[in-house]
Structures are given as C-alpha cells and as structure tokens.
Design a protein around this motif. Structure first.
Motif: not given
Length: 175
Positions: A100-107, A114-115, A137-138
C-alpha cells in the motif's frame, strides 16, 4: 525585535496551515480500517461509513449523498449500507492488502487528490493477482479540516474512473 516577532508569527501560521492541510489524514484513517478489514486477523468489520466517521472524515455533500443512498440499503447483513461491496477494494472479495502506498498531489482549485495503490488479490492464483488497484480520494477543506469529498476507483473496462458520489446519486434515485 519586531522583525523576529514577524518571522516567528509567520512560521507559526505556516506550520498551522501545513498541519490543517494534511489531506492524507482522513484517507489514512479509511485505509487503516480497510486494511484491517481484509487482514487475516479475524477482527470485527470496521464500517468506513459509520456515523462516527461520517461526521468528521467526509464533506457535507458526500454525507448528504450517502444518507440519501442509505435509504436504499443493499441486500447485506447490516441492512443499512447502500453498497453490497467494499467501495475501496471495489469488490466483495480481497486478500490482505499488500504494498500500500499513498501520495497527495498538489491542490488544484481547493481539491487535493490523494492516490492510494495496493494489491488486493496477491493471495489468489488469478492471472491478475499481482496487479495494483488504484483509488483516488478527492480531499477538500471544510471548517479548517481536510475531508473526503469523493472516492474514485478505476474502471478497467472503460479506462475511466467510477465516482462514488455519482454511484450514490444513482442509488438514491433507485437505479
């Protein structure tokens, strides 16, 4: 002295803004519950849409759509969920989640994507058992807190995304 006070005040304000903007916090709580649900530990199922989570992890619009859809429960054990599948793994069956990985893009326009990627079928012998599942996730900010506004899963057939808010709207319409 005045310059130091301004620098300190701006640093405090910056750290507070960075903390308030942690878009991964609500996603992490949902993914921790989902990971626990599919673990081999025989623990009780954690409802990611329990009232205690709806009131602080999801946007007002998401909650309104969920509550409207919940008027049409799916045929399942609890009789209250509008879904007959796990909306995160996008299915009724899964193995313990792996890698499992989680990464947030810039707003962008007030929304942070968040992918989350994971393997949901690694314990099976299926040809696609090692494939990754991607959930987006938005996350928006309401009342100074990051909250989930939508959850989108990949649709491998159309190469598009399935919006959970759109699905809940259809369920609420009896479709």
């Amino acid at each position: 002295m005045k310059t130091i006070a301004i620098v300190i005040a701006s640093l405090i304000g910056f750290s507070g803004a960075a903390h308030a903007a942690d878009a991964t916090a609500p996603v992490r709580e949902i993914m921790d519950a989902t990971k626990s649900n599919w673990a081999d530990n025989n623990s009780d199922w954690t409802d990611i849409f329990a009232a205690s989570r709806l009131d602080h992890l999801y946007s007002k619009d998401f909650v309104a759509r969920y509550q409207a859809a919940a008027q049409f429960p799916a045929v399942d054990d609890d009789g209250i969920s509008p879904f007959d599948y796990d909306v995160i793994v996008n299915g009724q069956d899964a193995c313990p989640l792996e890698d499992l990985t989680m990464e947030a893009a810039p707003p962008v326009n007030g929304t942070t994507e968040v992918t989350v990627r994971f393997r949901k079928s690694a314990c099976s012998d299926a040809p696609d058992a090692k494939d990754y599942t991607t959930v987006r996730f938005e996350v928006v900010e309401e009342a100074g807190q990051p909250v989930i506004d939508d959850i989108a899963t990949e649709n491998r057939e159309t190469q598009g995304r399935n919006s959970l808010k759109a699905t809940m709207t259809l369920i609420a319409k009896g479709q």
